[in-house]
Design a protein around this motif. Structure first.
Motif, short mmCIF file in Angstrom:
data_model
loop_
_atom_site.label_atom_id
_atom_site.label_comp_id
_atom_site.label_asym_id
_atom_site.label_seq_id
_atom_site.Cartn_x
_atom_site.Cartn_y
_atom_site.Cartn_z
N GLY A 88 0.65 -1.18 0.13
CA GLY A 88 -0.02 0.04 0.03
C GLY A 88 0.89 1.38 0.10
O GLY A 88 2.23 1.21 0.02
N VAL A 89 0.24 2.52 -0.12
CA VAL A 89 0.97 3.62 -0.17
C VAL A 89 0.30 4.44 1.26
O VAL A 89 -0.87 4.62 1.29
N TYR A 90 1.25 4.67 2.18
CA TYR A 90 0.85 5.33 3.29
C TYR A 90 1.65 6.54 3.56
O TYR A 90 2.72 6.98 2.65
N GLY A 91 1.13 7.53 4.19
CA GLY A 91 1.79 8.80 4.51
C GLY A 91 0.74 9.77 4.92
O GLY A 91 -0.33 9.72 5.30
N HIS A 92 1.37 11.02 4.93
CA HIS A 92 0.42 12.26 5.60
C HIS A 92 0.89 13.37 4.50
O HIS A 92 1.97 13.55 4.17
N ILE A 93 -0.18 14.07 3.92
CA ILE A 93 -0.08 15.08 3.05
C ILE A 93 -0.78 16.46 3.77
O ILE A 93 -2.09 16.22 3.99
N LYS A 94 -0.10 17.30 3.61
CA LYS A 94 -0.63 18.71 4.27
C LYS A 94 -1.05 19.54 3.17
O LYS A 94 -0.03 19.76 2.36
N ILE A 95 -2.34 19.89 2.82
CA ILE A 95 -2.47 20.83 1.69
C ILE A 95 -3.05 22.02 2.07
O ILE A 95 -4.13 22.24 2.74
N GLY A 96 -2.45 23.18 1.52
CA GLY A 96 -2.63 24.57 1.67
C GLY A 96 -3.63 25.04 0.50
O GLY A 96 -3.49 24.73 -0.55
N PHE A 97 -4.76 25.80 0.84
CA PHE A 97 -5.59 26.33 -0.14
C PHE A 97 -6.12 27.84 0.34
O PHE A 97 -6.01 27.99 1.81
N GLN A 115 -10.39 8.18 -1.87
CA GLN A 115 -10.90 6.85 -2.37
C GLN A 115 -9.73 5.78 -2.96
O GLN A 115 -9.84 4.74 -2.85
N ARG A 116 -8.69 6.47 -3.90
CA ARG A 116 -7.61 5.69 -4.46
C ARG A 116 -6.58 5.45 -3.14
O ARG A 116 -6.02 4.07 -3.36
N TYR A 117 -6.58 6.11 -2.29
CA TYR A 117 -5.44 5.91 -1.19
C TYR A 117 -5.74 6.30 0.15
O TYR A 117 -5.36 7.14 0.87
N PRO A 118 -6.65 5.15 0.50
CA PRO A 118 -7.42 5.51 1.85
C PRO A 118 -6.35 5.56 3.23
O PRO A 118 -6.64 6.05 4.12
N ASP A 119 -5.23 4.99 2.99
CA ASP A 119 -3.89 5.17 4.03
C ASP A 119 -3.26 6.25 3.98
O ASP A 119 -2.41 6.39 4.75
N ILE A 120 -3.73 7.27 3.10
CA ILE A 120 -3.00 8.64 3.11
C ILE A 120 -3.82 9.61 3.91
O ILE A 120 -4.90 9.86 3.53
N GLU A 121 -3.03 10.15 4.81
CA GLU A 121 -3.65 11.06 5.85
C GLU A 121 -3.58 12.30 5.10
O GLU A 121 -2.72 12.93 4.80
N LEU A 122 -4.98 13.16 5.11
CA LEU A 122 -4.88 14.47 4.51
C LEU A 122 -5.13 15.24 5.53
O LEU A 122 -6.06 15.20 6.60
N THR A 123 -4.41 16.54 5.77
CA THR A 123 -4.72 17.74 6.49
C THR A 123 -4.84 18.83 5.61
O THR A 123 -4.01 19.18 4.79
N LEU A 124 -6.04 19.43 5.66
CA LEU A 124 -6.18 20.75 4.64
C LEU A 124 -6.11 21.99 5.67
O LEU A 124 -6.56 21.90 6.80
N VAL A 125 -5.25 22.94 5.34
CA VAL A 125 -5.10 24.15 6.02
C VAL A 125 -5.65 25.29 5.02
O VAL A 125 -5.05 25.66 4.01
N GLY A 126 -6.59 26.04 5.48
CA GLY A 126 -7.10 26.92 4.79
C GLY A 126 -6.83 28.33 5.03
O GLY A 126 -5.87 28.69 5.76
N ARG A 127 -7.22 29.21 4.14
CA ARG A 127 -6.75 30.64 4.12
C ARG A 127 -5.32 31.03 4.03
O ARG A 127 -4.73 31.69 4.99
N PRO A 280 6.75 9.42 -0.95
CA PRO A 280 5.99 8.39 -1.71
C PRO A 280 4.35 9.00 -1.90
O PRO A 280 3.83 8.98 -2.84
N ALA A 281 4.01 9.40 -0.72
CA ALA A 281 2.36 9.83 -0.50
C ALA A 281 2.22 11.11 -1.46
O ALA A 281 1.37 11.19 -2.47
N VAL A 282 3.03 12.11 -1.65
CA VAL A 282 3.15 13.40 -2.43
C VAL A 282 3.37 12.96 -3.75
O VAL A 282 2.72 13.37 -4.69
N LYS A 283 4.17 12.08 -4.13
CA LYS A 283 4.49 11.40 -5.61
C LYS A 283 3.25 10.81 -6.09
O LYS A 283 2.95 11.29 -7.28
N VAL A 284 2.39 10.16 -5.42
CA VAL A 284 1.35 9.47 -5.93
C VAL A 284 0.20 10.60 -6.07
O VAL A 284 -0.60 10.57 -7.16
#
Length: 299
Positions: A88-97, A115-127, A280-284
């Motif tokens: 699987g592909v694991y990891g954490h991605i922090k996305i700014g918007f 949906q495609r990578y459920p083992d990747i944890e996403l953190t969304l950072v707004g403003r 690896p998480a950012v790459k996918v």
């Protein structure tokens, strides 16, 4: 030195507020302060300047932050490498918007990632405006960010994902509200609602340059950081705002979006990432983004 000490330091460094950092780490503020002091004692360096009203990084704190990111990143990489053996592909991605400006791009990407990578944890950072997004990509505080192009950083890689023409958002009872299109120079005497110049917004920079190219400097009557709040202020009659066509379907009641006439003025929306930090998480995620948010073809 313990990993949790570094996690505490990074949280406070990013929030610059012990209360918010404690909430983010799901712990009480007092233990968090004690953890940071343990790290300072271990390093024999004061990392934060504290008073009753603010928290700021010291010179030592600024110097230590990128190394703390690197250590935590290395720990996460080791964890991913161990898990990757299962396929699987694991990891954490922090996305700014930014917010409303990314409503056509952020949801499709995050839905596809979940949906495609459920083992990747996403953190969304707004403003997060473009200038701050670039700085946080450079430091490692963000992994991906939606930015306005071009960006002035050799350390940040970008790809164009959307091109939107500008128009003007008017109160519904404005004299020009029933027009099919408006010449930009017709707005020379209007009061504008914008983001502050200091916010580092590409939207504002492009809009202001377009006004200057049309022969006038806009008269700013209100500044506010949140783009959607700009729209709400327009609905109250405070002023008008230059915005991209993507917001037209979600403009609040009491406003109308009218395209600009003549040669289009475009906002170039991009996806940015650190060229030196591609886990690896950012790459996918980047590969998936090419399918979900393809680069528009020049017309």
């Amino acid at each position: 030195m313990e990993i949790r000490w570094l996690q505490a330091f990074v949280a406070v460094a990013e929030e610059l507020h012990f209360g918010r950092a404690a909430q983010r780490l799901q712990m009480a503020q007092s233990p968090l302060s004690q953890t940071v002091r343990k790290l300072e004692k271990d390093l024999e360096v004061t990392l934060f300047e504290r008073n009753t009203r603010s928290v700021a990084l010291t010179a030592g704190g600024h110097a230590f932050l990128p190394h703390a990111y690197h250590i935590l990143e290395s720990v996460e990489t080791a964890r991913q490498a161990a898990r990757a053996s299962s396929g699987g592909v694991y990891g954490h991605i922090k996305i700014g918007f930014t917010g409303v400006l990314n409503h056509l791009s952020l949801p499709p990407l995050t839905r596809a990632l979940r949906q495609r990578y459920p083992d990747i944890e996403l953190t969304l950072v707004g403003r997060i405006m473009t200038r701050d997004a670039v700085a946080q990509l450079e430091s490692g505080a963000l992994d991906l960010a939606f930015v306005g192009l071009p960006v002035q950083s050799s350390a940040v890689a970008t790809r164009l994902i959307r091109r939107e023409p500008f128009g003007v958002v008017l109160p519904v009872d404005h004299a020009l509200a029933d027009r099919e299109e408006i010449e930009l120079r017709e707005l020379a005497d209007e009061g504008f609602v914008t983001t502050p110049l200091s916010a580092g917004s590409s939207l504002q920079e492009v809009a202001m340059k377009a006004c200057v190219d049309a022969g006038f400097r806009p008269r700013v009557v209100q500044e506010i950081t949140d783009p959607y709040m700009i729209l709400l202020l327009v609905s109250t009659g405070v002023g008008i705002a230059l915005m991209t066509s993507g917001i037209a379907p979600i403009a609040p009641p009491g406003t109308v979006f009218v395209p600009l006439a003549g040669e289009p003025v475009y906002m170039q929306h991009g996806l940015g990432w650190s060229a030196k930090r591609v886990s690896p998480a950012v790459k996918v995620a980047l590969a998936l983004a090419e399918d979900i948010l393809p680069t528009p073809i020049e017309t």
